[in-house]
Design an enzyme around this catalytic site. Sequence first.
Site, short mmCIF file in Angstrom:
data_model
loop_
_atom_site.label_atom_id
_atom_site.label_comp_id
_atom_site.label_asym_id
_atom_site.label_seq_id
_atom_site.Cartn_x
_atom_site.Cartn_y
_atom_site.Cartn_z
N ARG A 144 0.90 3.83 -5.56
CA ARG A 144 0.06 3.71 -4.38
C ARG A 144 0.82 3.26 -3.14
NH1 ARG A 144 -3.92 0.01 -7.92
NH2 ARG A 144 -1.86 -0.60 -8.67
N HIS A 203 -1.79 -4.68 -6.34
CA HIS A 203 -1.12 -3.58 -7.03
C HIS A 203 -0.11 -4.08 -8.06
CE1 HIS A 203 -2.28 -0.53 -3.65
NE2 HIS A 203 -3.31 -1.16 -4.20
C1 HEM Z 1 -4.83 -0.92 3.38
C2 HEM Z 1 -5.92 -0.36 3.17
C3 HEM Z 1 -6.53 -0.15 1.82
C4 HEM Z 1 -6.93 1.04 1.33
C5 HEM Z 1 -6.86 2.38 2.02
C6 HEM Z 1 -7.45 0.80 0.00
C7 HEM Z 1 -7.97 1.78 -0.81
C8 HEM Z 1 -8.40 1.60 -2.09
C9 HEM Z 1 -8.91 2.62 -2.96
C10 HEM Z 1 -9.07 4.09 -2.60
C11 HEM Z 1 -9.21 2.05 -4.14
C12 HEM Z 1 -9.81 2.73 -5.38
C13 HEM Z 1 -11.31 2.71 -5.25
C14 HEM Z 1 -12.02 3.15 -6.49
O1 HEM Z 1 -12.19 4.34 -6.68
O2 HEM Z 1 -12.47 2.30 -7.27
C15 HEM Z 1 -8.88 0.65 -4.03
C16 HEM Z 1 -8.98 -0.25 -5.06
C17 HEM Z 1 -8.64 -1.58 -4.95
N1 HEM Z 1 -8.29 -2.25 -3.81
FE1 HEM Z 1 -7.94 -1.42 -2.02
N2 HEM Z 1 -7.35 -0.53 -0.29
C18 HEM Z 1 -6.79 -1.15 0.80
C19 HEM Z 1 -6.53 -2.50 0.91
C20 HEM Z 1 -6.76 -3.45 -0.06
C21 HEM Z 1 -6.57 -4.85 0.08
C22 HEM Z 1 -6.09 -5.52 1.35
C23 HEM Z 1 -6.89 -5.43 -1.11
C24 HEM Z 1 -6.88 -6.89 -1.54
C25 HEM Z 1 -6.54 -7.89 -0.84
C26 HEM Z 1 -7.29 -4.38 -1.99
C27 HEM Z 1 -7.69 -4.56 -3.30
C28 HEM Z 1 -8.06 -3.54 -4.14
C29 HEM Z 1 -8.28 -3.73 -5.56
C30 HEM Z 1 -8.14 -5.03 -6.36
C31 HEM Z 1 -8.62 -2.48 -6.07
C32 HEM Z 1 -8.84 -2.15 -7.54
C33 HEM Z 1 -7.53 -1.57 -8.09
C34 HEM Z 1 -7.60 -1.13 -9.51
O3 HEM Z 1 -8.05 -1.89 -10.37
O4 HEM Z 1 -7.17 -0.01 -9.79
N3 HEM Z 1 -7.22 -3.19 -1.33
N4 HEM Z 1 -8.42 0.38 -2.76
#
Ligand code: HEM
Length: 685
Positions: free
Chosen positions: A341, A206
């Site tokens: 977020r 983030h």
């Molecule tokens: C804790 C629980 C987590 C939830 C509920 C969550 C949820 C989400 C959601 C809803 C998206 C947007 C999906 C889309 O429509 O493309 C997203 C994007 C992403 N998540 Fe997660 N995530 C979590 C944990 C993580 C973790 C642990 C990582 C990395 C170590 C991560 C890395 C990412 C990345 C890099 C994106 C793209 C963000 C962007 O470019 O806007 N997330 N995640």
Amino acid sequence: MMQVRAIIMQAVARARASLSAQKQLNQYLSRTGHDEAMNPTPYMPKTYHQHYAAFSHLNLPASIQVDSGYIVQFATKEITNALGVSVDEVYKCPGVREIWDEMIAPYCIRRDAAVCDPSCKYRSIDGSCNNLMNPLMGRSNRPHIRLLKPQYMDDIGLPRQTGVTGEYLPSARTVSNVVHNQDPCCPMVDPDISLFVMQWGQMIDHDLTDTAIAKGANDATVICCNLTREVLMKRPECFPINIVPGDQRFKEPCMNFVRSIAGHSDSCDMGRRNQLNQASSFLDASFLYGHNDEDAAKIRSFHNGKLKMTNQGLFPAGLEDQSHCELQNPGDYCMKSGDFRIHVMPGLTAIQVLFLREHNRIADRLHMLNPSMCDEDIYQESRKIVIGILQHITYSQWLPRVIGETLTMQMGLAPTPMGHINTYDPSIDPTVSNVFGAAAFRFGHTLLRNTVLYMKGQGMQVRNEMAFNRPAMIFSDSTMGCSFVGLGLSLHSSSKADGQVVDSVRNNLFLDMNGRSFDLISLNIQRGRDHGIPGYNEWRKFCGLPYAMHFGSGPGGLIHHSPEDAKKLYSIYRHPDDIDVFAGGLSEEPVEGGVVGPLFACLIGQQFYTLKYGDRFFYENADQNTGFSTRQINSLKKMTLASLMCRHFEMPHLQMNPFRMPGPMNPMVNCNMFDDMDLVLWRKQ
Ligand code: HEM
Ligand SMILES: [Ca+2]
């Protein structure tokens, strides 16, 4: 030439007309309640779309670029079609560049280079002027960089939907079901890695990426399901996910998916679609301080260098943030931090609070040591130290757990044990790459467990479905909520990084009171196709790794997959080139000592390389003006995750390295064992 002028003029006019039709349709679908309005009252339960809204929030600098991005995209396609040339050739046609620049100028929100002060000691909020020769490099609200040419269905901007045989790719949900389903019999946990690795990863994600996603009228969520085919065709931002009949979880044939907006280049050149990153690319704690000046000002107290903080040591409420969380108890509220977020998981909130408290602790000390220092100077110096701590822990403790110690060393990513090192190279572009945000850095989703551990007494486990976007735990137990959540992260082992993903996000993401939810893995795969990210094999070649010519796991095949995973991929894809990079990368066997396979290790390693070598303010740099003194940097290098947690989460004991589970090699020790930085070194003579 007259004809070229007429073509370009007509294309821009048609683009404007199409934009206006889009807006009318959006107005209509919002007015009739088809598109879903934000839910302004945090005490009202949210629908799954409303829970998703924090991930599709458009900040002000991004929102003003939406229309120009649309016009550029639309017109690029019309013009290349009319001239019968590819987008790579279009500017070679005589007169095109001049006429295009003239025609697009009234609609282009140009990003003009900032005027930089090379003597400025501190980095800017949005990342501009980090690179003095190219002041926009790494700034927020610019497109991601592309490491490989995108693969769009029409070569310009339509999502990648077909494979090399010309047939449609399997539905993203089918890929998720077949390749990433967590076997319910035996969800495997990692004996060594704690959930803190996951949580730190999401926090720095983030910091680095926040891709702008299209919105409907009045900030409504665009709903791409339950539309007639005719209306769906009129909504280019829609790319819904097809659900095959018989799905174990979802009975409707459609999962909502809204495309990321088309971002344009700094001067609105014609080109293939690219996506906009609202975050500053640098690893600069922008999740805390904000990614742009408007947001940064809302977080500061403007008093003695501190950020706004309540007596409980939490972020205060933000007016515009109240639609982004769900409250259960009187007195709770949705917090304002640098990133929207913040509430998605209690662990994320807790760790952001950790950094808030550290900033204010440092600011207090600097003020005491230097009573005449003004607010601005204390704020900037404290921010510089906090970013130094963030970078140090990330490169010394976290990254080796993710990509392995060997690669961390080989790629020159490990910090030196003591002192400075000059690594800055102005020719390196630190901008976050598209494949990193849309695929590789989403690896953390496989580390998630189904529960949040609230480590009060013997501990209490809460299903993620009950915790998404709900800050109740953070407000529990007076000031101790964050501590119990933080301790839970360090004492809960992470899921095994085997490419399988737990149900709470793969089937029940943002589960609401009507039993509706998303599949995060389908969203990831669809997002990759939305961004035109090339397939697995292209990236293997990019990284110099052998690519698969067949689906076997032996030589010439998927050599970094287990035979079972190779079989799963074989059962749904027609050709190894078709494998989506997220699916292929996540299901690789992890590298020695890391949690990702060789492909993601390469892509993540290379991003962290540019974030280090392309950052003029990287914390180890020796510059007299922008760097730390030798004694300061040596003191800062003593900081560890454990020392931060012990200080701010008021816990008596903690294991030496909270990224790893406690054990004989990583014993629990008394919190007063951990070194602190010597802030006296910041006393001005
Ligand atoms: C804790 C629980 C987590 C939830 C509920 C969550 C949820 C989400 C959601 C809803 C998206 C947007 C999906 C889309 O429509 O493309 C997203 C994007 C992403 N998540 Fe997660 N995530 C979590 C944990 C993580 C973790 C642990 C990582 C990395 C170590 C991560 C890395 C990412 C990345 C890099 C994106 C793209 C963000 C962007 O470019 O806007 N997330 N995640
Ligand atoms: Ca950043």
